[in-house]
Design an enzyme around this catalytic site. Structure first.
Site, PDB file in Angstrom:
ATOM      1  CB  SER A  88      -0.957  -0.001   1.205  1.00 22.26           C
ATOM      2  OG  SER A  88      -0.243   0.100   2.411  1.00 22.26           O
ATOM      3  CE1 TYR A  89       5.661   5.346   2.882  1.00 20.62           C
ATOM      4  CE2 TYR A  89       7.217   4.099   1.545  1.00 20.62           C
ATOM      5  CZ  TYR A  89       6.908   5.220   2.294  1.00 20.62           C
ATOM      6  OH  TYR A  89       7.849   6.223   2.445  1.00 20.62           O
ATOM      7  CB  SER A  90       5.165   0.412  -3.061  1.00 24.44           C
ATOM      8  OG  SER A  90       6.212  -0.013  -2.224  1.00 24.44           O
ATOM      9  CB  SER A 101       0.407   5.601  -1.037  1.00 24.83           C
ATOM     10  OG  SER A 101       1.644   5.586  -0.331  1.00 24.83           O
TER      11      SER A 101
END
Ligand SMILES: NC(=O)c1ccc[n+]([C@@H]2O[C@H](COP(=O)([O-])OP(=O)(O)OC[C@H]3O[C@@H](n4cnc5c(N)ncnc54)[C@H](OP(=O)(O)O)[C@@H]3O)[C@@H](O)[C@H]2O)c1
Length: 240
Positions: A161-163, A165
């Site tokens: 999810s971080y990547s 985002s």
């Protein structure tokens, strides 16, 4: 008159260090966006103790009212904004897994890292337009580079999810830079700070926070000939 910079998530980590270097090394008035008043005031007092012109501003980037109030306050108090650093960010996953990452984690991550940055940029664009040299710096990450995370050796570093985002934030950076490209006064870029020792980066990170913000400060203080619409780490371009 000093230039005015607003940094979101400036009460600790890279945000606080960015404010310190912009104030100390470049003479900026620094507006410290923080969602917790006590932490924001503590950061403000720390920088004032170092002789800097630092001001806490209540700012939760996920709260539209808070974003609107902050922008209104800056307009009333200063009339313009020269630099916006979209620094506030979260990483809720701590290991490589994709299918196991629940939807709530994805939503929270996008809420801060993408929608928060878009909301704050939208709210402050009219103030940045009043600057002769507006600069927007979006804190991205190497983990948001599709080119880099496609490499087999990057597999275990990916945080789904971080990547995603940060890849979305990169796309937003390009879109905004393209929109403003007819007017060369605008410089809108994405920064990879490097793996830096902060609460997010952890104690094993390779760089200090002071080293980590070098890229951010460079992009915030670009001259007229500087690039726009790029993704950088210490003056070197990173592939999207
Ligand atoms: N450190 C690294 O190695 C590294 C590498 C690549 C990219 N980055 C990026 O650099 C940026 C700063 O990272 P960091 O390492 O300094 O992280 P950090 O130490 O965890 O600090 C994050 C900051 O964001 C703030 N924040 C979180 N949610 C917010 C919200 N809804 N509204 C306003 N502020 C909010 C936090 O405030 P609270 O104190 O209230 O939680 C804190 O001030 C992030 O965008 C991160 O993704 C960091």
């Amino acid at each position: 008159m000093s230039k005015i910079a607003l940094i979101s998530g400036a009460n600790r980590g890279l945000g606080l260090e960015t404010a310190r270097q912009l104030g100390r090394d470049h003479g900026f008035t620094v507006l410290l966006g923080a969602r917790d008043e006590a932490k924001g005031v503590a950061a403000q007092d720390e920088l004032r103790g170092e002789g800097l012109d630092a001001h806490f501003i209540a700012l939760d980037v996920t709260d539209e009212d808070s974003v609107a109030k902050a922008a209104r306050f800056i307009g009333q108090e200063y009339g313009l904004l020269d630099v916006l650093v979209n620094n506030a960010g979260i990483m809720l996953e701590h290991s490589f897994k994709v299918g196991g990452v629940d939807l709530e984690t994805w939503k929270q991550t996008f809420d801060v890292n993408v929608f928060g940055a878009v909301a704050l940029t939208n709210a402050t664009l009219p103030l940045l337009e009043k600057s002769d040299e507006p600069r927007v710096v979006n804190l991205s990450a190497i983990l948001g580079s599709l080119t880099e995370i496609s490499k087999p050796q990057m597999k275990t570093w990916i945080r789904a999810s971080y990547s995603a985002s940060k890849a979305a934030l990169n796309a937003y950076t390009i879109a905004l830079a393209q929109e403003k490209s007819a007017d060369p006064k605008w410089k809108i870029n994405a920064a990879h700070p490097g793996w830096a020792k902060t609460d997010m980066g952890g104690p094993q990170a390779l760089m200090s926070a002071a080293q980590g913000v070098k890229t951010v400060v460079q992009l915030a203080t670009l001259g007229k000939e500087g690039p726009s619409g790029g993704f950088f780490h210490v003056s070197k371009t990173i592939n999207w």
